[in-house]
Design a protein around this motif. Structure first.
Motif, short mmCIF file in Angstrom:
data_model
loop_
_atom_site.label_atom_id
_atom_site.label_comp_id
_atom_site.label_asym_id
_atom_site.label_seq_id
_atom_site.Cartn_x
_atom_site.Cartn_y
_atom_site.Cartn_z
N VAL A 1 66.80 56.51 68.72
CA VAL A 1 67.91 57.47 68.67
C VAL A 1 68.94 56.96 67.69
O VAL A 1 69.44 55.83 67.81
N LEU A 2 69.26 57.78 66.69
CA LEU A 2 70.34 57.48 65.74
C LEU A 2 71.52 58.38 66.08
O LEU A 2 71.35 59.56 66.36
N VAL A 3 72.72 57.82 66.03
CA VAL A 3 73.93 58.58 66.34
C VAL A 3 74.83 58.55 65.12
O VAL A 3 75.15 57.48 64.58
N ASP B 1 54.51 65.90 61.45
CA ASP B 1 54.30 66.94 62.47
C ASP B 1 55.48 67.89 62.60
O ASP B 1 55.42 68.83 63.39
N GLY B 2 56.55 67.66 61.85
CA GLY B 2 57.60 68.67 61.80
C GLY B 2 58.99 68.14 62.04
O GLY B 2 59.20 67.01 62.51
N LEU C 1 52.75 62.65 68.63
CA LEU C 1 53.20 63.29 67.39
C LEU C 1 54.26 62.43 66.69
O LEU C 1 54.87 61.55 67.29
N ARG C 2 54.43 62.71 65.42
CA ARG C 2 55.53 62.12 64.64
C ARG C 2 56.46 63.27 64.24
O ARG C 2 56.18 64.00 63.28
N VAL C 3 57.52 63.43 65.00
CA VAL C 3 58.44 64.56 64.83
C VAL C 3 59.85 64.02 64.71
O VAL C 3 60.23 63.05 65.39
N LEU C 4 60.64 64.65 63.86
CA LEU C 4 62.06 64.33 63.72
C LEU C 4 62.87 65.42 64.42
O LEU C 4 62.75 66.60 64.08
N GLY D 1 56.83 57.13 67.92
CA GLY D 1 56.60 57.70 66.60
C GLY D 1 57.57 58.81 66.24
O GLY D 1 57.66 59.20 65.08
N CYS D 2 58.30 59.33 67.22
CA CYS D 2 59.31 60.36 66.95
C CYS D 2 60.65 59.70 66.68
O CYS D 2 60.85 58.51 66.92
#
Length: 712
Positions: free
Chosen positions: A56-58, A84-85, A143-146, A167-168
């Motif tokens: 988690v980036l803030v 993955d999106g 999945l690798r999702v942002l 991975g997210c």
């Protein structure tokens, strides 16, 4: 005036279409300057390993600090790492309202897979176990999702969405502290540095005009606390006042800020007051800042070079021109535990009572006041009235309805307001129609201006026009998708018209959230129930025709119908809404919740003295008891429904219920009673001449007798 695109970000953007969902990110300003150190800090934090969950980036910053634009910029530069999106959701409404995590999860789920079945909302004690949040976390597995979560109010909105998937990546922007999630090292945005502020003004106003008065440009940047939003508004004001010197702009801003607060401070004093007001709202504790500095020193993430004012540790900027430090996001809550322990990194913090406000002495509001006073009357009215739009987002179709003008005029006014930096450009609609949004930082002031300058009757008329416009658009979409479904409405003007079934489907699906929001807003205020009811009816007829009617959408609509019916004392309509809610719960396999809806429907049906509705509710509740394995209650409720159907002379329903009662008796091993009910059902079906049903019931009776003869 030609403008260059200044940026100090060396990373190239991912090509459009290369990663799913990039088009969901806010378009942001075409001109991006500075923030190199913050981008470097975010990249460093994104690569730091976190055990047990996604990192988690803030990104914390006061309203107007450019946190959303920076988040979108960062997301585009790293999107290739998340094939993955990219998912995007706002967790605050422009009025500061808190978006529940369940609603955010539902929006993110639909973005991840539009064809997925979004779970119906559920009432649970632990928000992390809400069905939508659970479904999102399960969908993200492997999945690798942002995930970009904009304008987060508190950690309780974020932690239910965190998947056990390293991975997210989650990037959250916030205006206040975000404590309660382990292992967060916030990046805090202050103002731009002197070089970036000068670049921004030069590109927006004109290089010659700024370069001829560098001292005035510096004074203006200082008066704006070097915050991008205030600088952009002042640049828009200077473009509209071509003969005004940059130095005079700084003086005017200082004067207006003094008017707002009843004082006449110097430019630096105005900026400092705004900075102090924001810093006192929520600043990291001394220990948190100390821990952040230690972490940054270990990770080497403070070495990002460039013109940005922030750093990897989240310390307050030291340069004078980088004032306007945002309230920071807190570090990990003390005593939370190790990051590897699942219970350690999910700890909901207390909800803040109010969103972080923009104080009256903030230079952002001073810049807005200057620009607003110079607007033509039509543009000022449009800007005020857009606060009535659902989610404060509008396209020319809805904007023209709100102000009562032709669509081309509305489109031109929206474009002019966006050019003056007073509206933000959103992703266009599915048919390419441009869309705009009132910035949350300006929303409270615009509401105040609307209440001061517009009569209540005008406001109510604008809301009524909007609802009627949406009703006509929805009905026209329904007519295109189902020409045989009923008479088509009167044709809309050419600029509003939906041209084909595919266009109608795209419009319904693309505007679905705004349509539902418009209904919810209207019903929440309670003064336009007639128009809101027509829109609900139109949506209930049109959405299933898209081929993808989300049960969660239908559930929301029937809940709104129930609200209106109970408020207006219409028990028959309330009973019908509850029956529909029960049917949706049955389809989702949630039998206990469905039974509760059917029982409530029965109470309303009795008040309305409507026996068919009573029988329908009794039969629905009986089916739930049957599915739950409670044969005794099932037989009782089926029997009560049977008595009503017989008194009504509904023989088809009578035969069906006789067979259901027989099944319930069989489950209780009351075989003689079951045999009798099956034979009664066969007699009714024989009179009706329904051979297909007779075969099915006869087969059930034969099976029962065979089992009994075999010693069952």
């Amino acid at each position: 005036m030609a403008r260059k695109t200044a940026t100090t970000d060396p990373g190239p953007d991912v090509p459009a279409g290369a990663v799913p969902g990039l088009d969901r990110l806010p378009a942001g300003p075409t001109l991006f300057v500075g923030r190199r150190a913050e981008l470097a800090a975010l990249r460093a934090a994104a690569t730091r390993p976190v055990s047990g969950r996604c990192p988690v980036l803030v990104l914390a910053g006061r309203p107007g600090s450019g946190r959303t634009a920076l988040a979108a910029r960062f997301a585009r530069t790293v999107a290739a790492d998340y094939p993955d999106g990219v998912l995007f959701a706002r967790l605050s409404a422009p009025d500061g309202g808190r978006v529940p995590p369940a609603r955010a999860a539902r929006l993110l789920l639909e973005q991840l897979d539009p064809e997925s079945a979004v779970p119906l909302p559920g009432v649970v004690e632990d928000g992390r176990d809400e069905p939508g949040c659970v479904a999102l976390r399960e969908a993200l597995a492997g999945l690798r999702v942002l995930l970009v979560l904009d304008d987060v109010r508190d950690a309780g909105q974020v932690w239910p969405l965190l998947a056990d998937e390293p991975g997210c990546l989650v990037l959250a922007t916030t205006a206040g502290p975000l404590t309660g999630i382990e292992d967060i090292d916030p990046v805090i945005l202050g103002g731009l540095d002197r070089t970036a502020s000068g670049e921004l003004l030069a590109d927006l106003v004109g290089g010659t005009r700024v370069s001829c008065d560098p001292v005035g440009a510096a004074d203006l940047a200082e008066a704006c606390a070097a915050r991008p939003a205030a600088l952009r508004l002042m640049a828009g004001w200077l473009r509209g006042n071509a003969k005004t010197a940059v130095t005079d702009a700084a003086r005017e801003l200082t004067r207006v800020v003094g008017e707002e607060t009843g004082t006449t401070p110097g430019a630096k004093g105005a900026a400092d007051d705004a900075v102090k007001a924001g810093a006192e709202q929520a600043k990291p504790s001394a220990n948190a800042r100390k821990d952040a500095r230690k972490d940054a020193s270990r990770n080497g993430s403070a070495n990002g070079s460039g013109n940005g004012s922030g750093n990897a540790s989240g310390n307050a900027p030291k340069k004078k021109e980088e004032g306007g430090v945002a309230p920071g996001a807190g570090a990990a809550a003390p005593g939370v535990g190790s990051a590897g322990d699942r219970a350690a990194w999910v700890k909901p913090g207390p909800e803040p009572a109010e969103p972080v406000p923009v104080p009256d002495n903030d230079p952002l509001l001073g810049a807005f006041t200057l620009l607003y006073r110079g607007l033509p009357a039509a543009q000022a009215r449009m800007l005020r009235t857009l606060t009535l739009a659902p989610a404060q987002t509008a396209d020319p179709r809805t904007a023209s309805a709100l102000v009562g003008c032709p669509v081309p005029d509305a489109a031109a006014t929206l474009t002019a307001l966006a050019e003056r930096e007073l509206l933000g450009a959103e992703a266009p609609a599915a048919d390419g129609t441009p869309r705009y949004r009132v910035p949350g930082r300006l929303y409270p002031r615009l509401v105040r201006l609307r209440e001061q300058e517009d009569r209540p009757a005008e406001t109510e008329l604008a809301r009524a026009r909007l609802l009627e416009r949406l009703v006509r658009l929805t009905e026209s979409a329904r007519a295109l998708l189902d020409p045989e479904g009923g008479p088509a409405p009167d044709p809309l003007p050419a600029a509003l018209r939906l041209h084909s079934p595919e266009h109608a489907r795209e419009w319904l699906l693309g505007e679905r959230e705004l349509l539902l929001g418009a209904v919810a807003d209207a019903i929440g205020q309670g003064d336009l129930d007639g128009s809101a009811g027509r829109l609900v009816t139109a949506l209930l007829r049109a959405l299933p025709l898209t081929g993808a009617p989300a049960p969660a959408d239908l559930y929301r609509l029937h809940e709104l119908v129930l609200t209106v019916a109970e408020r207006n004392g219409r028990p028959r309509r309330a009973s019908a809404a509850l029956l529909n809610l029960g049917d949706l719960q049955v389809a989702a396999g949630r039998w206990e919740q469905a039974a509760a809806h059917y029982r409530a429907a029965l109470e309303h049906a009795r008040k309305a003295d409507d026996e068919p509705l009573c029988a329908r509710a009794l039969e629905g509740a009986a089916g739930c008891h049957r599915a739950l394995g409670d044969a005794v209650r099932a037989a009782d409720w089926y029997g009560r429904a049977l008595g009503l159907r017989q008194s009504l002379g509904d023989h088809a329903a009578e035969a069906r219920l006789l067979a259901r009662v027989a099944e319930a008796h069989t489950a209780q091993r009351r075989f003689d009673e079951a045999d009798r009910e099956y034979r009664a059902a066969l007699a009714v079906l024989r009179r009706l001449g329904d051979e297909h049903a007779r075969e099915a019931v006869g087969a059930a009776l034969a099976d029962l007798r065979e089992r009994v003869d075999a010693g069952w």
